[in-house]
Design a protein around this motif. Structure first.
Motif, PDB file in Angstrom:
ATOM      1  N   ALA A  59       0.814  -1.217   0.000  1.00  0.00           N
ATOM      2  CA  ALA A  59       0.000   0.000   0.000  1.00  0.00           C
ATOM      3  C   ALA A  59       0.850   1.271   0.000  1.00  0.00           C
ATOM      4  O   ALA A  59       0.315   2.373   0.054  1.00  0.00           O
ATOM      5  N   GLY A  60       2.164   1.137  -0.059  1.00  0.00           N
ATOM      6  CA  GLY A  60       3.027   2.317  -0.094  1.00  0.00           C
ATOM      7  C   GLY A  60       3.524   2.759   1.264  1.00  0.00           C
ATOM      8  O   GLY A  60       4.159   3.802   1.379  1.00  0.00           O
ATOM      9  N   GLY A  61       3.234   1.983   2.304  1.00  0.00           N
ATOM     10  CA  GLY A  61       3.698   2.325   3.640  1.00  0.00           C
ATOM     11  C   GLY A  61       5.139   1.893   3.844  1.00  0.00           C
ATOM     12  O   GLY A  61       5.635   0.994   3.162  1.00  0.00           O
ATOM     13  N   HIS A  62       5.814   2.563   4.768  1.00  0.00           N
ATOM     14  CA  HIS A  62       7.209   2.263   5.082  1.00  0.00           C
ATOM     15  C   HIS A  62       7.359   2.119   6.594  1.00  0.00           C
ATOM     16  O   HIS A  62       6.648   2.766   7.357  1.00  0.00           O
ATOM     17  N   LEU A  63       8.326   1.305   7.006  1.00  0.00           N
ATOM     18  CA  LEU A  63       8.683   1.176   8.417  1.00  0.00           C
ATOM     19  C   LEU A  63      10.197   1.128   8.520  1.00  0.00           C
ATOM     20  O   LEU A  63      10.843   0.327   7.839  1.00  0.00           O
ATOM     21  N   TRP A  64      10.753   2.015   9.348  1.00  0.00           N
ATOM     22  CA  TRP A  64      12.186   2.058   9.581  1.00  0.00           C
ATOM     23  C   TRP A  64      12.449   1.727  11.042  1.00  0.00           C
ATOM     24  O   TRP A  64      11.647   2.046  11.914  1.00  0.00           O
TER      25      TRP A  64
END
Length: 167
Positions: A59-64
Motif C-alpha cells: 500500500a506504499g507504507g514504510h517502516l524504519w
C-alpha cells in the motif's frame, strides 16, 4: 466599429503564461522530495551505528528501525497521501514493572510538561514514547522534530525508568 481580429499579443502572452506554468509544475514535481526521502535523511543523520532496517508494504507504507543511544526507534509512514500518518515510537521499559502505580503517576506527570509533541504510552506490554501526526501539510522540519523528540526523550529516560522500575 468592432475588430474581429484576435489580439495576437494577448494570445501570445496567454500561451507563454500557460507554458511557463506547465514547466514550473514539471520542475517542482521533478525536484520534490518525498516524505520517505525526508525521513531517510533525518534517520541517516541520527542512526548511531548507521544501520537502518527498512520495510515497505504493497500500500506504499514504510517502516524504519534504527538505534539512537540506548533505544531502538521505529518510524512508520502509512503512505504518501494527505490522510496518511507518520508515527514514531521507542520502547523504554518492559512491563510488568516494580511499583507500577508509581510508574504510571511518573509518566503521566512527565506527559504534562516534558514530552513536547510526544507522550508516554503502553504498547504491547511495554512503556513507549510515541508521537503521531497526519502528513497533511507536514514540513521537513516537522518530520525531523517528531523523530528527534521521540528518540531523545526515549534515550534520556529509558535507563532512569529501568533503574527505578525495572524488574
Amino acid at each position: 466599429m468592432t475588430n474581429s481580429e484576435p489580439n495576437i499579443q494577448t494570445a501570445s502572452a496567454e500561451n507563454q503564461s500557460s507554458e511557463s506554468a506547465i514547466v514550473d509544475a514539471q520542475v517542482e514535481k521533478a525536484t520534490a522530495v518525498t516524505y520517505a526521502e525526508e525521513i531517510e535523511t533525518v534517520i541517516a543523520s541520527m542512526a548511531v551505528d548507521q544501520k537502518v532496517m527498512v520495510g515497505q508494504n504493497e500500500a506504499g507504507g514504510h517502516l524504519w528501525k534504527f538505534k539512537y543511544g540506548s533505544v531502538e526507534v521505529f518510524v512508520q509512514l502509512s503512505g504518501e497521501t494527505e490522510d496518511d500518518t507518520l508515527t514514531v515510537w521507542a520502547f523504554v521499559l518492559q512491563l510488568p514493572a516494580k511499583n507500577e502505580a508509581q510508574l504510571m503517576r511518573k509518566i503521566l506527570e512527565m506527559n504534562w510538561l516534558s514530552t513536547l509533541e510526544s507522550h508516554f504510552a503502553i504498547v504491547d506490554n511495554q512503556v513507549a514514547v510515541i508521537s503521531t501526526r497526519t502528513i497533511a501539510e507536514i514540513s521537513a522540519g516537522e518530520i525531523s522534530r517528531i523523530i528527534t523528540i521521540v528518540a531523545t526523550i526515549a534515550d534520556d529516560n529509558d535507563d532512569l525508568l529501568q533503574a527505578e522500575f525495572g524488574q
